[in-house]
Design a protein around this motif. Structure first.
Motif, PDB file in Angstrom:
ATOM      1  N   MET A 339     -68.664 -47.505 -16.381  1.00 16.34           N
ATOM      2  CA  MET A 339     -67.238 -46.488 -16.601  1.00 16.34           C
ATOM      3  C   MET A 339     -66.744 -47.193 -17.794  1.00 16.34           C
ATOM      4  O   MET A 339     -66.803 -48.458 -18.214  1.00 16.34           O
ATOM      5  N   PRO A 340     -65.983 -46.406 -18.587  1.00 14.41           N
ATOM      6  CA  PRO A 340     -65.226 -46.816 -19.778  1.00 14.41           C
ATOM      7  C   PRO A 340     -64.558 -48.068 -19.437  1.00 14.41           C
ATOM      8  O   PRO A 340     -63.844 -47.907 -18.530  1.00 14.41           O
ATOM      9  N   LYS A 341     -64.467 -48.894 -20.331  1.00 10.74           N
ATOM     10  CA  LYS A 341     -63.518 -50.257 -20.327  1.00 10.74           C
ATOM     11  C   LYS A 341     -62.256 -49.756 -20.807  1.00 10.74           C
ATOM     12  O   LYS A 341     -62.024 -49.168 -21.767  1.00 10.74           O
ATOM     13  N   VAL A 342     -61.269 -50.156 -19.865  1.00 12.81           N
ATOM     14  CA  VAL A 342     -59.781 -49.725 -20.184  1.00 12.81           C
ATOM     15  C   VAL A 342     -59.128 -51.075 -21.007  1.00 12.81           C
ATOM     16  O   VAL A 342     -59.080 -52.079 -20.290  1.00 12.81           O
ATOM     17  N   ILE A 343     -58.589 -50.661 -22.073  1.00 15.89           N
ATOM     18  CA  ILE A 343     -57.939 -51.809 -22.864  1.00 15.89           C
ATOM     19  C   ILE A 343     -56.566 -51.067 -23.442  1.00 15.89           C
ATOM     20  O   ILE A 343     -56.255 -50.231 -23.320  1.00 15.89           O
ATOM     21  N   LYS A 344     -55.737 -52.141 -23.872  1.00 18.95           N
ATOM     22  CA  LYS A 344     -54.275 -51.777 -24.401  1.00 18.95           C
ATOM     23  C   LYS A 344     -54.716 -51.251 -25.722  1.00 18.95           C
ATOM     24  O   LYS A 344     -55.642 -51.536 -26.543  1.00 18.95           O
ATOM     25  N   PRO A 345     -53.741 -50.221 -26.237  1.00 18.85           N
ATOM     26  CA  PRO A 345     -53.814 -49.406 -27.466  1.00 18.85           C
ATOM     27  C   PRO A 345     -53.511 -50.253 -28.600  1.00 18.85           C
ATOM     28  O   PRO A 345     -52.808 -50.076 -29.497  1.00 18.85           O
ATOM     29  N   LYS A 346     -54.442 -51.378 -28.949  1.00 21.17           N
ATOM     30  CA  LYS A 346     -54.000 -52.438 -30.204  1.00 21.17           C
ATOM     31  C   LYS A 346     -55.178 -52.313 -30.862  1.00 21.17           C
ATOM     32  O   LYS A 346     -56.532 -52.515 -30.429  1.00 21.17           O
ATOM     33  N   LEU A 347     -55.182 -52.272 -32.179  1.00 22.21           N
ATOM     34  CA  LEU A 347     -56.348 -52.117 -33.202  1.00 22.21           C
ATOM     35  C   LEU A 347     -56.984 -53.375 -33.018  1.00 22.21           C
ATOM     36  O   LEU A 347     -58.373 -53.062 -32.947  1.00 22.21           O
ATOM     37  N   LYS A 348     -56.557 -54.500 -33.020  1.00 21.09           N
ATOM     38  CA  LYS A 348     -57.298 -55.791 -32.938  1.00 21.09           C
ATOM     39  C   LYS A 348     -58.233 -55.712 -31.734  1.00 21.09           C
ATOM     40  O   LYS A 348     -59.469 -56.099 -31.848  1.00 21.09           O
ATOM     41  N   LEU A 349     -57.659 -55.328 -30.621  1.00 15.95           N
ATOM     42  CA  LEU A 349     -58.605 -55.297 -29.285  1.00 15.95           C
ATOM     43  C   LEU A 349     -59.673 -54.368 -29.496  1.00 15.95           C
ATOM     44  O   LEU A 349     -60.890 -54.684 -28.923  1.00 15.95           O
ATOM     45  N   ILE A 350     -59.367 -53.257 -30.198  1.00 16.99           N
ATOM     46  CA  ILE A 350     -60.494 -52.268 -30.185  1.00 16.99           C
ATOM     47  C   ILE A 350     -61.542 -52.918 -31.150  1.00 16.99           C
ATOM     48  O   ILE A 350     -62.779 -52.660 -30.869  1.00 16.99           O
ATOM     49  N   LEU A 351     -61.275 -53.284 -32.346  1.00 14.87           N
ATOM     50  CA  LEU A 351     -62.200 -53.928 -33.232  1.00 14.87           C
ATOM     51  C   LEU A 351     -62.939 -55.033 -32.786  1.00 14.87           C
ATOM     52  O   LEU A 351     -64.187 -55.108 -33.055  1.00 14.87           O
ATOM     53  N   LYS A 352     -62.277 -55.804 -31.883  1.00 15.34           N
ATOM     54  CA  LYS A 352     -63.160 -56.863 -31.090  1.00 15.34           C
ATOM     55  C   LYS A 352     -63.873 -56.376 -30.204  1.00 15.34           C
ATOM     56  O   LYS A 352     -65.192 -56.775 -30.152  1.00 15.34           O
ATOM     57  N   GLU A 353     -63.668 -55.184 -29.379  1.00 16.37           N
ATOM     58  CA  GLU A 353     -64.744 -54.736 -28.540  1.00 16.37           C
ATOM     59  C   GLU A 353     -65.870 -54.221 -29.251  1.00 16.37           C
ATOM     60  O   GLU A 353     -66.999 -53.930 -28.647  1.00 16.37           O
ATOM     61  N   ILE A 354     -65.709 -53.478 -30.151  1.00 10.99           N
ATOM     62  CA  ILE A 354     -66.835 -52.829 -31.047  1.00 10.99           C
ATOM     63  C   ILE A 354     -67.788 -53.674 -31.857  1.00 10.99           C
ATOM     64  O   ILE A 354     -68.423 -53.250 -32.732  1.00 10.99           O
ATOM     65  N   GLY A 355     -67.033 -54.884 -32.177  1.00 14.33           N
ATOM     66  CA  GLY A 355     -67.803 -55.979 -32.921  1.00 14.33           C
ATOM     67  C   GLY A 355     -67.422 -55.945 -34.404  1.00 14.33           C
ATOM     68  O   GLY A 355     -68.329 -56.502 -35.226  1.00 14.33           O
ATOM     69  N   TYR A 356     -66.309 -55.702 -34.726  1.00 20.43           N
ATOM     70  CA  TYR A 356     -65.709 -55.596 -35.992  1.00 20.43           C
ATOM     71  C   TYR A 356     -64.611 -56.552 -36.188  1.00 20.43           C
ATOM     72  O   TYR A 356     -63.834 -56.995 -35.291  1.00 20.43           O
TER      73      TYR A 356
END
Length: 356
Positions: A339-356
């Protein structure tokens, strides 16, 4: 030229006349997709093609036979049709009956039909009755009712269903320029393997192809009466579309196997799910679990060296039939992945999750 469905395209090979009202949703004309991944799995000299029947109007190969069955029922003056179904037949019968303006009655085994298919039958206005029993019991009841009342049976026991479904063979030959060397197909009620073999023979007789393929059918291990040589009273498999313990076209399926020099074998639910995920992740094709029995069978045979025994000067071409769309059974897809991982709507968190 505007495409108008299989009856118009292949009328010379079908039992129709100028008096036949053509009830169509422009079924057929589905893509034959080259699979680089599966071809590579088999090695040099092999070409694997996927006949994606999930792109028919109601999402399965059943539409090929249903356009003809409903058209002929209307020609004969029928005002109502009936079928027993594990899902795809009911969806198709309901849609084509709605198009024709006639009544559709569906018997389904309670708890054994994917919601994607049940929703189709219901939204098209069919009378859907869930019986406390399996598909074989539902079919027995449908046969009894239609033999006594003015209702047309549109299961694959209806010969017009087989006539319509054989057009899949025509399309494969038209696309490849000849018949493939091997044709791999899921086997449930066994009408489809019967129809494809009939189509290949007719096209060769008409001079439209020069050869015949070996027919390779695959049942689910928990619903493999043909392989085991006896009816299965309580069939079990996650592939609900082929969860049938006593196929109506059993003898015809064995004839297709024997006449073509092919085989009918079985695959486990685990092998079906592995093939299901391979198609989605490697080829971008979402097919329902039962469809993936053909690809699971291909992989199983490749591991045993079945295909490597063949020596040919030209590429060995194999077609796998994908009988229905993955959206037929969305619950199975959800159960098969994380299932999709739920994270806070923070740019740095998203970039970390996708490897950037």
């Amino acid at each position: 030229m505007h495409y108008e469905g299989i009856i118009k395209k292949y009328s010379r090979y079908l039992p129709v006349s100028g008096k036949t009202p053509v009830i169509t949703l422009n079924e057929g004309n589905t893509p034959l997709i080259f699979s680089g991944y599966l071809s590579g799995l088999l090695g040099a000299g092999f070409e694997v093609y996927l006949k994606y029947e999930g792109l028919n109007p109601t999402g399965s190969f059943k539409d090929r036979g249903m356009t003809l069955a409903i058209s002929k029922a209307c020609e004969e003056g029928s005002k109502a049709v009936m079928c027993a179904s594990t899902g795809n037949t009911s969806a198709s019968a309901a849609a084509y009956s709605a198009k024709a303006g006639i009544k559709c009655i569906v018997l389904i085994p309670n708890g054994s039909i994917a919601l994607g298919k049940l929703s189709q039958a219901m939204i098209h206005g069919a009378t859907v009755l869930a019986i406390e029993g399996n598909f074989d019991e539902a079919l027995k009841l449908a046969r009894e009712i239609t033999s006594e009342f003015p209702i047309t049976l549109v299961n694959s026991l209806n010969p017009y269903r087989i006539e319509g479904q054989k057009t899949g063979s025509f399309e494969i030959c038209d696309c490849l320029g000849d018949a493939p060397d091997f044709h791999i197909i899921p086997v449930g009620n066994a009408g489809n393997i019967t129809a494809y073999w009939k189509g290949y023979k007719e096209y060769k007789q008409a001079g439209k192809s020069t050869a015949l393929p070996k027919m390779l059918g695959f049942q689910a291990q928990g619903a493999a009466p043909i392989v085991k040589g006896h009816p299965i009273k309580h069939p079990k498999t996650i592939a609900t579309a082929i969860k049938i313990g006593n196929p109506a076209s059993w003898a015809q399926a064995e004839a297709a196997r024997d006449e073509s020099g092919g085989l009918i074998n079985m695959v486990t639910d685990k092998q079906i799910i592995e093939a299901y995920k391979i198609l989605a992740e490697k080829e971008g094709i979402f097919a329902e679990p039962a469809s993936c029995a053909s690809v699971a069978g291909l992989i199983k045979l490749s591991k045993t060296g079945y295909f490597s025994k063949r020596k040919a000067k030209k590429p060995t071409r194999i077609t796998c039939i994908l009988t229905g769309h993955g959206l037929k059974d969305p619950d199975r897809a959800i159960k098969s992945v994380k299932m999709p991982k739920v994270i806070k709507p923070k740019l740095k968190l998203i970039l970390k999750e996708i490897g950037y």
